[in-house]
Write a protein that holds these residues in place. Structure first.
Motif, PDB file in Angstrom:
ATOM      1  N   CYS A 175      -4.348   4.142   6.127  1.00  0.00           N
ATOM      2  CA  CYS A 175      -3.571   3.387   5.145  1.00  0.00           C
ATOM      3  C   CYS A 175      -3.989   1.915   5.208  1.00  0.00           C
ATOM      4  N   ASN A 176      -4.395   1.388   4.072  1.00  0.00           N
ATOM      5  CA  ASN A 176      -4.944   0.035   4.030  1.00  0.00           C
ATOM      6  C   ASN A 176      -3.948  -1.007   4.508  1.00  0.00           C
ATOM      7  N   GLN A 177      -2.652  -0.782   4.236  1.00  0.00           N
ATOM      8  CA  GLN A 177      -1.633  -1.774   4.591  1.00  0.00           C
ATOM      9  C   GLN A 177      -1.110  -1.597   6.005  1.00  0.00           C
ATOM     10  N   ASP A 178      -1.610  -0.588   6.725  1.00  0.00           N
ATOM     11  CA  ASP A 178      -1.119  -0.315   8.064  1.00  0.00           C
ATOM     12  C   ASP A 178      -1.627  -1.374   9.044  1.00  0.00           C
ATOM     13  N   PHE A 179      -0.823  -1.653  10.074  1.00  0.00           N
ATOM     14  CA  PHE A 179      -1.217  -2.648  11.073  1.00  0.00           C
ATOM     15  C   PHE A 179      -2.473  -2.229  11.831  1.00  0.00           C
ATOM     16  N   GLN A 180      -2.759  -0.934  11.875  1.00  0.00           N
ATOM     17  CA  GLN A 180      -3.979  -0.486  12.523  1.00  0.00           C
ATOM     18  C   GLN A 180      -5.214  -1.091  11.844  1.00  0.00           C
ATOM     19  N   ILE A 181      -5.104  -1.310  10.530  1.00  0.00           N
ATOM     20  CA  ILE A 181      -6.201  -1.941   9.784  1.00  0.00           C
ATOM     21  C   ILE A 181      -6.009  -3.450   9.730  1.00  0.00           C
ATOM     22  N   GLN A 182      -4.808  -3.888   9.441  1.00  0.00           N
ATOM     23  CA  GLN A 182      -4.561  -5.318   9.247  1.00  0.00           C
ATOM     24  C   GLN A 182      -4.647  -6.129  10.535  1.00  0.00           C
ATOM     25  N   VAL A 183      -4.333  -5.497  11.667  1.00  0.00           N
ATOM     26  CA  VAL A 183      -4.288  -6.229  12.942  1.00  0.00           C
ATOM     27  C   VAL A 183      -5.339  -5.742  13.934  1.00  0.00           C
ATOM     28  N   HIS A 184      -5.513  -4.421  14.021  1.00  0.00           N
ATOM     29  CA  HIS A 184      -6.335  -3.863  15.099  1.00  0.00           C
ATOM     30  C   HIS A 184      -7.723  -3.433  14.638  1.00  0.00           C
ATOM     31  N   SER A 185      -8.222  -4.020  13.580  1.00  0.00           N
ATOM     32  CA  SER A 185      -9.583  -3.720  13.143  1.00  0.00           C
ATOM     33  C   SER A 185     -10.311  -5.025  12.847  1.00  0.00           C
TER      34      SER A 185
END
Length: 397
Positions: A233-243
């Motif tokens: 999910c583009n808005q998930d913190f896994q993408i927004q913070v941890h990538s």
């Protein structure tokens, strides 16, 4: 049971709960902790929080600028020594973590969706996902005892989550006048979610028409050999913070380009859309454009709705940013590369020499190392159950 949860519950504390997931889960957490003579307090930040935790709580109505001082005063007044949250990247939770970091008498505990989904809940000290304290040292796990893992499956709670989400956002809207200064970590518009969930339903129905053909093609090895690239999910913190790129589009570009240049010309790349993102993003045009640009149109397949286990049984490798699908692939013994920050990105489990070399130099995970890692993961931080299961009861021994 989670070692972390045992540590929290069995040491008498004054525990402060901030935001939990949508639904009654944090109310249950409070009951569980109180059974072990802990004193539990709660701060509500919006109408949804208040609806699911109406008793023995206080509400914060002011602007976020005064929240740090409010929190410090509350901690001092009630002699708080532990703060428990759901997700460590929400705005208010990041403030709470900074307060904890400056106070040696405080500890910070985080619930999150299970790393071993969908039948586990994660609970860790100090942080989760990219902030997890789980050791990434290959040598650490050499002395970990391999224990049996409960692999029994429970019911899907997808629709319970949707139900609780609707209720949560309704009460957030109804009480917006009280919490006018509240800052949410996602869009709070009911119409926004209603329209996107409706679109997701339409896309799910459409995918059902082509899913049997796709599944048949996979089972019949029409795409053999193939790699899986599960989108997140583009808005998930896994993408927004941890990538590293903060956008799935950037990762799609990187993966397709690398695949076209370095993968075997007879191999395929199956890009799987995230089931929770179907109503919010569609990458069909982008993938077609990039596949055409790099002359791999016939070898890059964009799929929706095909169950991951079917793909994992046939794939020769998996590329991910930091999805829990990476763990599922390791369970299946597949070569995996993580492009973002992932707690399982450990030498001997995942490929360490870069995406361009992964396509031809991929290696299967060390089976014994993974079993030791999974045993440690489950015993340390995983709780059997679902956050959204109405009758879920935690077994604290």
């Amino acid at each position: 049971m989670s070692h972390y949860l045992h540590e929290l519950a069995h040491t008498k504390r004054n525990i402060l709960l901030l935001q939990g997931p949508v639904g009654p889960f944090f109310n249950k957490v409070a009951d569980w902790l109180q059974n072990f003579n802990n004193n539990v307090f709660k701060i509500n930040l919006n109408g949804g929080d208040e609806h699911f935790y109406p008793c023995n709580s206080v509400s914060f109505y002011d602007s976020i600028e005064v929240f740090p001082q409010f929190l410090e005063n509350y901690i001092q007044q009630h002699t708080i020594d532990a703060i428990v949250v759901f997700g460590d990247c929400r705005t208010y939770h990041k403030i709470a973590k900074s307060v904890v970091d400056s106070n040696p008498n405080l500890s910070f505990w985080v619930f999150e969706e299970g790393y071993l989904r969908p039948h586990y809940i994660t609970f860790e000290k100090d942080g989760v996902n990219g902030f997890s304290l789980l050791p990434k040292n290959h040598d650490f796990y050499q002395n970990v005892e391999i224990t049996s893992i409960d692999e029994s499956n429970g019911k899907s709670h997808y629709y319970s989550m949707i139900y609780y989400s609707i209720i949560y956002y309704i009460f957030m809207l109804l009480k917006k006048y009280k919490y006018s200064n509240y800052i949410h970590h996602r869009n709070t518009s009911l119409s926004f979610y209603a329209s996107h969930w409706a679109l997701a339903l339409i896309r799910k129905l459409k995918s059902r028409l082509i899913k049997p053909r796709l599944i048949k093609n996979v089972i019949n090895n029409e795409y053999k050999p193939f790699y899986i690239f599960p989108l997140q999910c583009n808005q998930d913190f896994q993408i927004q913070v941890h990538s590293h790129y903060h956008s799935m589009k950037s990762y799609i570009f990187r993966v397709i380009r690398s695949f076209s240049l370095f993968a075997d010309k007879k191999s395929y790349l199956l890009i799987k859309h995230h089931p929770m993102d179907e109503g919010f993003n569609n990458y069909n045009r982008l993938i077609k454009k990039l596949a055409s640009r790099y002359d791999v149109s016939k070898r890059v397949i964009y799929i929706l709705g095909v169950p991951m286990p079917i793909l994992l049984r046939k794939a020769i490798g998996l590329v991910t940013v930091n999805s829990t699908c990476g763990l599922s692939a390791l369970i299946h013994g597949l070569p995996v590369i993580a492009l973002g920050k992932a707690h399982y990105d450990i030498k001997g489990l995942t490929f360490q020499n870069g995406l361009d070399r992964f396509w031809k130099e991929r290696q299967k995970p060390n089976t014994q190392l993974f079993e030791r890692y999974r045993s440690y993961l489950c015993n340390k931080s995983q709780i059997k159950g679902s956050i959204y299961y109405a009758d879920f009861k935690l077994n604290i021994e």
